[in-house]
Design a protein around this motif. Structure first.
Motif, PDB file in Angstrom:
ATOM      1  N   GLU A 130       0.859  -1.192   0.000  1.00  0.00           N
ATOM      2  CA  GLU A 130       0.000   0.000   0.000  1.00  0.00           C
ATOM      3  C   GLU A 130       0.891   1.236   0.000  1.00  0.00           C
ATOM      4  O   GLU A 130       1.800   1.347   0.824  1.00  0.00           O
ATOM      5  N   ASP A 131       0.631   2.146  -0.931  1.00  0.00           N
ATOM      6  CA  ASP A 131       1.484   3.337  -1.017  1.00  0.00           C
ATOM      7  C   ASP A 131       0.964   4.503  -0.176  1.00  0.00           C
ATOM      8  O   ASP A 131       1.699   5.451   0.087  1.00  0.00           O
ATOM      9  N   ASP A 176      -2.703  -3.393  -2.887  1.00  0.00           N
ATOM     10  CA  ASP A 176      -3.290  -2.186  -3.468  1.00  0.00           C
ATOM     11  C   ASP A 176      -3.035  -2.243  -4.979  1.00  0.00           C
ATOM     12  O   ASP A 176      -2.004  -2.755  -5.423  1.00  0.00           O
ATOM     13  N   ARG A 183      -3.430   0.534  -7.257  1.00  0.00           N
ATOM     14  CA  ARG A 183      -2.787   1.744  -7.777  1.00  0.00           C
ATOM     15  C   ARG A 183      -1.522   2.017  -6.967  1.00  0.00           C
ATOM     16  O   ARG A 183      -1.585   2.477  -5.829  1.00  0.00           O
ATOM     17  N   LEU A 184      -0.385   1.707  -7.582  1.00  0.00           N
ATOM     18  CA  LEU A 184       0.920   1.768  -6.907  1.00  0.00           C
ATOM     19  C   LEU A 184       1.934   2.442  -7.804  1.00  0.00           C
ATOM     20  O   LEU A 184       1.856   2.321  -9.025  1.00  0.00           O
TER      21      LEU A 184
END
Ligand code: MN
Length: 130
Positions: A14-15, A58, A60-61
């Motif tokens: 997770e960003d 996640d 979108r990274l």
């Protein structure tokens, strides 16, 4: 096969720092050992080193998106069997099918529901153990 006497290990990818902290807390309270990665390439590296029982991903990274990470993991013998749960805010109709078709063991929509998140992750883990 995992040793049932130890806590399950989760790799959380997770960003977003706040989401990362929340998800880590929820998993730790539920008895998971948690390791975190914040970019796609780091996720692949950590998965190889840490050998998690489950990977929470996640989509979108930075660097390599979640589906790219999934493809990379599936192409490596040491990580190809790790169950991956996609976790994303872009919940459009058909998203869940898209991630399951891509090879995810499960799908969780954001924002995370603090009451059910860890239960869902444990459920996917148990299901994957058969
Ligand atoms: Mn993200």
């Amino acid at each position: 096969m995992t040793d049932d006497n130890r806590n399950p290990r989760a790799l959380l990818v997770e960003d977003n720092p706040l989401n990362r902290e929340l998800a880590t807390d929820l998993l730790e309270v539920a008895g998971f050992e948690v390791c975190v990665a914040s970019t796609g390439p780091e996720a692949v590296e950590m998965a190889c080193l840490y050998r998690p029982d489950i990977l929470v991903l996640d989509i979108r990274l930075p660097g390599l998106d979640g589906l790219g990470v999934l493809r990379d993991l599936r192409n490596r013998p040491e990580t190809c069997a790790i169950p991956v749960v996609a976790c994303t805010a872009h919940t459009m109709l058909g998203d869940e099918q898209k991630y399951l078709f891509a090879g995810c063991a499960g799908y969780i929509a954001k924002p995370l529901d603090t009451r059910t998140f860890a239960i869902l992750i444990r459920g996917y883990l148990e299901k994957n153990r058969g």
